[in-house]
Design a protein around this motif. Sequence first.
Motif, PDB file in Angstrom:
ATOM      1  N   ASP A   9     -31.169  20.811  30.926  1.00 48.88           N
ATOM      2  CA  ASP A   9     -29.890  21.787  30.698  1.00 48.88           C
ATOM      3  C   ASP A   9     -29.328  21.088  29.166  1.00 48.88           C
ATOM      4  OD1 ASP A   9     -27.802  23.116  30.109  1.00 48.88           O
ATOM      5  OD2 ASP A   9     -26.926  23.074  32.339  1.00 48.88           O
ATOM      6  N   GLU A  11     -26.754  21.739  27.499  1.00 46.67           N
ATOM      7  CA  GLU A  11     -25.489  21.415  27.793  1.00 46.67           C
ATOM      8  C   GLU A  11     -25.254  19.968  28.180  1.00 46.67           C
ATOM      9  OE1 GLU A  11     -21.386  23.996  28.794  1.00 46.67           O
ATOM     10  OE2 GLU A  11     -23.069  24.641  29.581  1.00 46.67           O
ATOM     11  N   LYS A  12     -25.937  19.812  29.199  1.00 44.83           N
ATOM     12  CA  LYS A  12     -25.766  18.631  30.057  1.00 44.83           C
ATOM     13  C   LYS A  12     -26.405  17.404  29.319  1.00 44.83           C
ATOM     14  CE  LYS A  12     -25.024  20.777  34.377  1.00 44.83           C
ATOM     15  NZ  LYS A  12     -25.430  21.151  35.768  1.00 44.83           N
ATOM     16  N   GLN A  13     -27.273  17.721  28.789  1.00 44.18           N
ATOM     17  CA  GLN A  13     -28.143  16.543  27.997  1.00 44.18           C
ATOM     18  C   GLN A  13     -28.355  16.830  26.612  1.00 44.18           C
ATOM     19  OE1 GLN A  13     -29.545  13.721  29.579  1.00 44.18           O
ATOM     20  NE2 GLN A  13     -28.379  14.637  31.618  1.00 44.18           N
ATOM     21  N   LYS A  14     -27.255  16.979  25.911  1.00 42.47           N
ATOM     22  CA  LYS A  14     -27.235  17.185  24.578  1.00 42.47           C
ATOM     23  C   LYS A  14     -28.041  16.524  23.561  1.00 42.47           C
ATOM     24  CE  LYS A  14     -23.910  18.516  20.829  1.00 42.47           C
ATOM     25  NZ  LYS A  14     -22.479  18.503  20.447  1.00 42.47           N
ATOM     26  N   ARG A  38     -26.484  23.739  23.742  1.00 41.09           N
ATOM     27  CA  ARG A  38     -26.121  24.076  24.955  1.00 41.09           C
ATOM     28  C   ARG A  38     -26.393  25.221  25.524  1.00 41.09           C
ATOM     29  NH1 ARG A  38     -19.982  25.609  22.880  1.00 41.09           N
ATOM     30  NH2 ARG A  38     -20.834  26.515  20.941  1.00 41.09           N
TER      31      ARG A  38
END
Length: 147
Positions: A9, A11-14, A38
């Motif tokens: 993701d 957003e979570k692993q930018k 994201r």
Amino acid sequence: GELAFFEVDGEKQKMYCQCLCLLAKLFLDHKTLFFDVRHFWFYILTQQDDQGDHLVGFFSKEKASAFDYNLACIMTLPPWQDRGYGRLMIQLCTPTAPHTFSHSTGERFPCRMVVGGAANRFNRWHLQEILLEVREILQSRAQGWAR
């Protein structure tokens, strides 16, 4: 070695996804987006061996799109090109593929591998069928090169 897909993701692993985009920028002149990740899912294809997973390529898809076909970027690293991996990733991300599922939000994530129950079992079965087909292609090419 065996192939594996990982869903990430943006957003979570930018930072990880930004690095993937910057890596793609090295090989894709038209690649422009690499900071605002994201809104994307990233699907990472790796080849596994006794030393771990080695990046083969990836594709990214918009989380929400006005279109059914929401592929944003696809890249196979140069050492892995011409081996059928690009075709494999395209097969996995097309909205007409049999592993396409609608989620409760009404949005479509054709390549989403993290789903439960029977859908997840079907994803594993379908992916196995595709990987077996790719293996056959690679073996036939290797036999052709040996001649």
